[in-house]
Design an enzyme around this catalytic site. Structure first.
Site, PDB file in Angstrom:
ATOM      1  N   GLN A   1       0.797  -1.218   0.000  1.00 36.11           N
ATOM      2  CA  GLN A   1       0.000   0.000   0.000  1.00 36.11           C
ATOM      3  C   GLN A   1       0.838   1.280   0.000  1.00 36.11           C
ATOM      4  OE1 GLN A   1      -2.637  -1.781   3.265  1.00 36.11           O
ATOM      5  NE2 GLN A   1      -4.068  -0.430   2.224  1.00 36.11           N
TER       6      GLN A   1
ATOM      7  N   ARG B   1       4.153  -0.525  13.068  1.00 35.88           N
ATOM      8  CA  ARG B   1       3.957  -1.810  12.409  1.00 35.88           C
ATOM      9  C   ARG B   1       3.935  -1.591  10.905  1.00 35.88           C
ATOM     10  NH1 ARG B   1      -1.348  -3.801  10.914  1.00 35.88           N
ATOM     11  NH2 ARG B   1      -1.180  -5.908  10.111  1.00 35.88           N
TER      12      ARG B   1
ATOM     13  N   HIS C   1       1.156  -9.277   4.573  1.00 33.80           N
ATOM     14  CA  HIS C   1       0.009  -8.380   4.442  1.00 33.80           C
ATOM     15  C   HIS C   1      -0.418  -8.407   2.971  1.00 33.80           C
ATOM     16  CE1 HIS C   1      -2.071  -4.764   6.516  1.00 33.80           C
ATOM     17  NE2 HIS C   1      -2.687  -4.941   5.367  1.00 33.80           N
TER      18      HIS C   1
ATOM     19  N   ASN D   1      -1.670 -10.909   8.505  1.00 32.87           N
ATOM     20  CA  ASN D   1      -2.636  -9.843   8.709  1.00 32.87           C
ATOM     21  C   ASN D   1      -3.995 -10.286   8.179  1.00 32.87           C
ATOM     22  OD1 ASN D   1      -3.363  -6.878   9.195  1.00 32.87           O
ATOM     23  ND2 ASN D   1      -3.992  -7.160   7.067  1.00 32.87           N
ATOM     24  N   GLU D   2      -4.980 -10.363   9.065  1.00 40.60           N
ATOM     25  CA  GLU D   2      -6.382 -10.591   8.688  1.00 40.60           C
ATOM     26  C   GLU D   2      -6.608 -11.788   7.760  1.00 40.60           C
ATOM     27  OE1 GLU D   2      -8.389  -7.122   7.263  1.00 40.60           O
ATOM     28  OE2 GLU D   2      -8.017  -5.997   9.087  1.00 40.60           O
TER      29      GLU D   2
ATOM     30  N   ASN E   1      -7.203  -5.809  14.777  1.00 40.75           N
ATOM     31  CA  ASN E   1      -7.679  -4.724  13.915  1.00 40.75           C
ATOM     32  C   ASN E   1      -9.164  -4.550  14.176  1.00 40.75           C
ATOM     33  OD1 ASN E   1      -5.108  -4.844  12.859  1.00 40.75           O
ATOM     34  ND2 ASN E   1      -5.729  -5.569  10.823  1.00 40.75           N
TER      35      ASN E   1
ATOM     36  N   TYR F   1     -12.494  -2.067  13.083  1.00 39.40           N
ATOM     37  CA  TYR F   1     -13.101  -0.965  12.335  1.00 39.40           C
ATOM     38  C   TYR F   1     -14.573  -0.755  12.685  1.00 39.40           C
ATOM     39  CZ  TYR F   1      -8.841  -0.677   9.663  1.00 39.40           C
ATOM     40  OH  TYR F   1      -7.529  -0.501   9.325  1.00 39.40           O
TER      41      TYR F   1
ATOM     42  N   GLU G   1      -4.697  -1.973  14.155  1.00 36.90           N
ATOM     43  CA  GLU G   1      -5.331  -1.069  13.195  1.00 36.90           C
ATOM     44  C   GLU G   1      -6.636  -0.580  13.788  1.00 36.90           C
ATOM     45  OE1 GLU G   1      -5.950  -2.511   9.180  1.00 36.90           O
ATOM     46  OE2 GLU G   1      -3.976  -3.479   9.133  1.00 36.90           O
TER      47      GLU G   1
ATOM     48  N   TRP H   1      -4.537   3.031  11.901  1.00 39.99           N
ATOM     49  CA  TRP H   1      -4.471   2.824  10.462  1.00 39.99           C
ATOM     50  C   TRP H   1      -4.941   4.113   9.834  1.00 39.99           C
ATOM     51  CZ3 TRP H   1      -2.181  -0.707   7.494  1.00 39.99           C
ATOM     52  CH2 TRP H   1      -2.336  -0.532   6.111  1.00 39.99           C
TER      53      TRP H   1
ATOM     54  N   GLU I   1      -5.557   1.923  -1.200  1.00 41.88           N
ATOM     55  CA  GLU I   1      -6.525   1.148  -0.429  1.00 41.88           C
ATOM     56  C   GLU I   1      -7.125   0.016  -1.283  1.00 41.88           C
ATOM     57  OE1 GLU I   1      -7.383   0.855   2.711  1.00 41.88           O
ATOM     58  OE2 GLU I   1      -9.104  -0.413   2.276  1.00 41.88           O
ATOM     59  N   TRP I   2      -6.292  -0.960  -1.646  1.00 37.23           N
ATOM     60  CA  TRP I   2      -6.732  -2.181  -2.311  1.00 37.23           C
ATOM     61  C   TRP I   2      -7.716  -1.910  -3.440  1.00 37.23           C
ATOM     62  CZ3 TRP I   2      -3.035  -5.162  -0.769  1.00 37.23           C
ATOM     63  CH2 TRP I   2      -2.535  -5.033   0.520  1.00 37.23           C
TER      64      TRP I   2
HETATM   65  C1  PNW Z   1      -7.700  -3.783   6.633  1.00 34.74           C
HETATM   66  N1  PNW Z   1     -13.858  -5.519   5.715  1.00 34.74           N
HETATM   67  O1  PNW Z   1      -8.491  -4.358   5.625  1.00 34.74           O
HETATM   68  C2  PNW Z   1      -6.285  -3.982   6.147  1.00 34.74           C
HETATM   69  O2  PNW Z   1      -5.472  -4.641   7.072  1.00 34.74           O
HETATM   70  C3  PNW Z   1      -5.632  -2.741   5.610  1.00 34.74           C
HETATM   71  O3  PNW Z   1      -4.626  -3.080   4.696  1.00 34.74           O
HETATM   72  C4  PNW Z   1      -6.666  -1.825   5.004  1.00 34.74           C
HETATM   73  O4  PNW Z   1      -6.100  -0.753   4.326  1.00 34.74           O
HETATM   74  C5  PNW Z   1      -7.557  -1.366   6.130  1.00 34.74           C
HETATM   75  O5  PNW Z   1      -8.122  -2.472   6.838  1.00 34.74           O
HETATM   76  C6  PNW Z   1      -8.680  -0.443   5.702  1.00 34.74           C
HETATM   77  O6  PNW Z   1      -9.539  -1.092   4.807  1.00 34.74           O
HETATM   78  C7  PNW Z   1      -9.821  -4.611   5.725  1.00 34.74           C
HETATM   79  O7  PNW Z   1     -14.467  -5.588   4.654  1.00 34.74           O
HETATM   80  C8  PNW Z   1     -10.495  -4.865   4.538  1.00 34.74           C
HETATM   81  O8  PNW Z   1     -14.470  -5.665   6.800  1.00 34.74           O
HETATM   82  C9  PNW Z   1     -11.807  -5.185   4.545  1.00 34.74           C
HETATM   83  C10 PNW Z   1     -12.494  -5.237   5.742  1.00 34.74           C
HETATM   84  C11 PNW Z   1     -11.849  -4.970   6.935  1.00 34.74           C
HETATM   85  C12 PNW Z   1     -10.504  -4.656   6.915  1.00 34.74           C
END
Ligand code: PNW
Length: 447
Positions: A26, A83, A127, A171-172, A296, A298, A355, A402, A409-410
């Protein structure tokens, strides 16, 4: 009169770690430099057409060349930890076999730079940028990946382990399994349904267990962890159909990874399907006494019965009007419940929040300043929860935002900005946002 103490802002323990996270793909760019091999994400957008703005990560934030400036920013903010991730294809361009010393040299410089700045380096080994050559051999659907990954872990530890003590493996894994192997909006872009998801989950668990053991053999003093994304899963309605869909999604998203490493167990609702992948001894190989769990967080998830979707479960409306630019609800209470659950049901492991953060539609004003008040409220609300959780006995030892920089962002490309620092991608100029100054003060003086 109330004492001043009673009115004091939430406090964080001494030695609490403060910093941010990033990932190699990223931010680094320089995808063809110094012998780096190809990763599954390099050209994923062109192949899938699935990147929102049609961009590629070819340059990203040019961190590969600008890392001294980025370390200076971290130092200015007062970080004690950082990290980042190591790009597997920089170290092993074909995934296994020949080691690319020039790739390791980059992380050598980065680690030395961080240590000089008084910042603890916390590399994560995977990652999402799997070497393309390994994808061609089946990637996460091939059980042999446990050996490929642990060999790679041992090589990196052999080179950096004289200075790095804190390591994360994956990671995840649930994001990789579901978005990469069933939904196809992440690389490798497969539509393999249940089989794809369960194979990728199980083989990541195995690879993680093997890598953790390889790292332990390389350094008995190492502090070892893995990074999971945990989300409370709520059924959209109280119906039996929605409630059982939520249980299945919770098993896939949270429990397959968490119960694997912490308990050596497969969640009940997946056990029958997972049996196709599990061989005798696997669960013992997956379970590992982590020194810390990377978390992580969110948002919570709202799940409803949707026949035809993966495990007949799909995303439903959260009913929460407060949302980030990702469309994710802002709900710090979800973090409270995850931390309480880790305390009460998983033996209160040491947790590092690896994150937490939010994308907003940041625009610089005439003077080039970004006044990201929404991000500040997001971070403040979540940090209040962290402080309260610590007060309630949760073993949280640090918090990493984060992200340090706006970055690639992917599948959203450059269209979503998560950084404390604004990046102008035409000039690569970095401008700290208001949240950066706010965070610097929090690190210095508390909330
Ligand atoms: C994480 N979801 O990804 C990643 O670890 C990071 O690389 C990314 O940039 C960041 O969160 C923000 O998106 C996620 O759909 C991707 O729930 C998708 C999800 C959660 C986290």
């Amino acid at each position: 009169m109330p004492s001043r103490l009673a009115l004091a802002a939430p406090a964080f323990p001494e030695n609490f770690l403060w910093g941010a996270s990033t990932s190699a793909l990223q931010i680094e760019g320089a995808l063809r430099e110094d012998g780096r091999g190809v990763s599954i994400w390099d050209d994923f957008g062109r192949r899938s057409g699935g990147i929102a703005d049609g961009s590629t990560p070819a340059e990203a934030c040019d961190h590969y060349h600008r890392w001294p400036e980025d370390i200076a920013l971290m130092r200015e903010a007062g970080f004690s930890a950082y990290r980042f991730s190591i790009a597997w294809p920089r170290v092993l361009p074909d995934g296994d076999g020949e080691v690319n010393d020039k790739g390791l040299d980059f992380y050598d410089r980065l680690v030395d730079g961080l240590l000089d700045a008084g910042i603890r380096p916390m590399p994560c080994l995977y990652h999402w940028d799997l070497p393309q050559a390994l994808q061609e051999r089946g990637g996460w659907m091939n059980r042999d990946i446990a050996g490929w990954f642990s060999d790679y872990a041992a090589i990196v530890a052999g080179r950096l382990g004289d200075r790095v003590t804190d390591w994360f493996t994956l990671n995840e894994p649930s994001t990789v399994a579901i978005f990469g192997h069933a939904y196809a909006d992440h690389a490798p872009g497969l539509h393999r349904g249940r089989d794809g998801v369960l194979a990728a989950l199980h083989h990541q668990n195995l690879a993680q267990g093997a890598a953790l053991r390889a790292l332990r053999a390389a350094g008995s003093h190492f502090r070892l962890g893995t990074v999971l994304t945990l989300q409370p899963v709520n059924p959209v309605t109280d119906s039996e159909a929605d409630r059982s869909a939520a249980i299945r999604w919770d098993a896939l998203w949270n429990r397959a990874s968490l119960d694997g490493v912490m308990r050596g167990r497969v969640p009940d609702v997946l056990a029958e399907d997972m049996a196709a992948w599990v061989r005798p001894g696997d669960l013992e190989a997956i379970r590992f006494p982590l020194d810390r769990l990377g978390l992580n967080y969110y948002s919570p998830l709202s799940i409803q019965y949707q026949p035809g979707r993966l495990y007949d479960a799909g995303f439903g409306p959260s009913g929460n009007p407060r949302m980030t630019a990702m469309g994710w609800p802002v709900d710090p209470k979800g973090l409270t419940s995850i931390l309480a659950e880790l305390r009460d049901l998983y033996g209160n492991p040491e947790v590092l929040i690896c994150e937490n953060g939010a994308a907003y539609d940041d625009r610089p004003d005439g003077a080039g300043r970004v006044d990201d008040v929404e991000r500040i409220s997001f971070l403040r609300d979540h940090l209040e929860v962290v402080a309260a959780a610590v007060g309630a006995g949760c073993n949280v030892k640090g918090y990493l935002v984060w992200s340090l920089l706006d970055n690639w962002e992917w599948q959203c490309g450059f269209s979503r900005r998560f950084g404390l620092v604004y990046v102008d991608y035409s000039t690569q100029r970095r401008s700290p946002k208001a949240s950066f100054d706010w965070y610097r003060k929090v690190i210095k003086r508390g909330l």
